[in-house]
Design a protein around this motif. Structure first.
Motif, PDB file in Angstrom:
ATOM      1  N   ILE A  51       0.844  -1.198   0.000  1.00  0.00           N
ATOM      2  CA  ILE A  51       0.000   0.000   0.000  1.00  0.00           C
ATOM      3  C   ILE A  51       0.877   1.245   0.000  1.00  0.00           C
ATOM      4  CG2 ILE A  51      -1.748   1.310   1.248  1.00  0.00           C
ATOM      5  CD1 ILE A  51      -2.821  -1.249   0.072  1.00  0.00           C
ATOM      6  N   ASP A  52       0.556   2.160  -0.895  1.00  0.00           N
ATOM      7  CA  ASP A  52       1.266   3.427  -1.000  1.00  0.00           C
ATOM      8  C   ASP A  52       0.249   4.559  -0.757  1.00  0.00           C
ATOM      9  OD1 ASP A  52       3.090   5.418  -1.555  1.00  0.00           O
ATOM     10  OD2 ASP A  52       2.854   5.258  -3.728  1.00  0.00           O
ATOM     11  N   ILE A  53       0.562   5.466   0.146  1.00  0.00           N
ATOM     12  CA  ILE A  53      -0.316   6.601   0.423  1.00  0.00           C
ATOM     13  C   ILE A  53       0.469   7.883   0.177  1.00  0.00           C
ATOM     14  CG2 ILE A  53      -1.712   7.803   2.152  1.00  0.00           C
ATOM     15  CD1 ILE A  53      -2.166   5.149   3.545  1.00  0.00           C
ATOM     16  N   SER A  60      -5.841  24.807   2.043  1.00  0.00           N
ATOM     17  CA  SER A  60      -5.685  24.477   3.461  1.00  0.00           C
ATOM     18  C   SER A  60      -5.887  22.991   3.735  1.00  0.00           C
ATOM     19  CB  SER A  60      -6.688  25.292   4.293  1.00  0.00           C
ATOM     20  OG  SER A  60      -8.019  24.984   3.904  1.00  0.00           O
ATOM     21  N   SER A  61      -5.991  22.176   2.685  1.00  0.00           N
ATOM     22  CA  SER A  61      -6.210  20.741   2.860  1.00  0.00           C
ATOM     23  C   SER A  61      -5.223  19.951   2.014  1.00  0.00           C
ATOM     24  CB  SER A  61      -7.647  20.378   2.477  1.00  0.00           C
ATOM     25  OG  SER A  61      -7.894  20.679   1.110  1.00  0.00           O
ATOM     26  N   TYR A  62      -5.363  18.625   2.037  1.00  0.00           N
ATOM     27  CA  TYR A  62      -4.498  17.740   1.270  1.00  0.00           C
ATOM     28  C   TYR A  62      -5.350  16.762   0.457  1.00  0.00           C
ATOM     29  CZ  TYR A  62      -0.870  19.293   4.524  1.00  0.00           C
ATOM     30  OH  TYR A  62      -0.003  20.054   5.267  1.00  0.00           O
ATOM     31  N   ASN A  63      -4.960  16.540  -0.790  1.00  0.00           N
ATOM     32  CA  ASN A  63      -5.572  15.486  -1.585  1.00  0.00           C
ATOM     33  C   ASN A  63      -4.773  14.214  -1.343  1.00  0.00           C
ATOM     34  OD1 ASN A  63      -7.437  17.278  -2.743  1.00  0.00           O
ATOM     35  ND2 ASN A  63      -5.992  17.872  -4.346  1.00  0.00           N
ATOM     36  N   VAL A  64      -5.418  13.234  -0.712  1.00  0.00           N
ATOM     37  CA  VAL A  64      -4.744  11.996  -0.315  1.00  0.00           C
ATOM     38  C   VAL A  64      -5.141  10.868  -1.268  1.00  0.00           C
ATOM     39  CG1 VAL A  64      -4.460  10.292   1.533  1.00  0.00           C
ATOM     40  CG2 VAL A  64      -4.696  12.728   2.094  1.00  0.00           C
ATOM     41  N   THR A  65      -4.152  10.099  -1.722  1.00  0.00           N
ATOM     42  CA  THR A  65      -4.392   8.983  -2.627  1.00  0.00           C
ATOM     43  C   THR A  65      -3.804   7.701  -2.043  1.00  0.00           C
ATOM     44  OG1 THR A  65      -4.309  10.447  -4.554  1.00  0.00           O
ATOM     45  CG2 THR A  65      -4.066   8.091  -4.963  1.00  0.00           C
TER      46      THR A  65
END
Length: 228
Positions: A51-53, A60-65
């Protein structure tokens, strides 16, 4: 030319060629093997997937994948395009607690029967609520297909796939490299002038980068020279 003016010009030339950039440390990320135990409509199955995050700052936020490098679980019948919908939670730790919900698109191609189900990239938005280092660890994976629900839980207590140094909405903590802080840029700190040849160095931050500039000292020396 007066001594003060010569000194000011020399200092200006030195400053122009010696701006120092200090880059803030990047986020720490690693690919972690997660051993999923899946409860399916036809019994228990298990599979290991790296798993890679990753996270990218957006305002003011983060786009997390969240990326699955191998398939998990399987179906006794073929799943046509659009039949499978994945989602998961990412467990937050360190300075921030709780979970982050991520989801992905349905499968674009048919998944043959009795083959590992490849999960598409799952994404979500993370808004920091604390200051400091926050860890992101793979949590429960849910697969919905053909009216059934399969729940996969990590059984090997995996470590974090990502660590970010973040700033909460009302805080004043640090920032990270790929993602930066979300609490705004602190005002530059003014250093005192202690003598005629001192350059008052301004210290400021720009998106996680520290810049040292001596222009303030040049202006001060120039103005002082004009009064002589």
């Amino acid at each position: 030319m007066s001594y003060q003016k010569r000194t000011a010009l020399a200092l200006a030339a030195a400053v122009a060629g010696s701006v120092v950039l200090i880059t803030a440390p990047a986020a720490q990320a690693s690919v972690v093997d997660v051993n999923y135990n899946c409860q399916t409509p036809i019994g228990a199955k298990s599979a290991v997937s790296p798993i890679d995050i990753k996270a990218v700052k957006s305002g003011s936020s983060y786009n997390v994948t969240m990326t699955f490098q191998k398939g998990v679980s399987s179906s006794p019948v073929a799943l046509g395009a659009g039949a499978m919908n994945p989602s998961a939670v990412i467990n937050l730790g360190g300075a921030d607690k709780g979970t982050l919900a991520v989801k992905g698109p349905a499968n674009s191609a048919e998944i043959p029967a009795n083959t590992p189900i490849k999960i598409s990239d799952l994404s979500g938005t993370y808004v920091p609520k604390a200051n400091g280092k926050v860890t992101f660890t793979a949590g429960v994976l849910t697969i919905k297909a053909l009216g059934t629900t399969t729940t996969c839980t990590a059984s090997n207590s995996p470590g974090p796939s990502l660590e970010l140094d973040v700033t909460g909405a009302s805080g004043s903590g640090g920032t990270s490299g790929t993602s930066g802080g979300s609490g705004g840029t602190p005002a530059p700190a003014a250093l005192p002038k202690t003598g005629p040849l001192d350059s008052a160095v301004a210290l400021g931050t720009l998106g996680g980068t520290v810049v040292l500039v001596g222009a303030a000292g040049v202006l001060w020396l120039t103005r002082r020279g004009q009064r002589v």
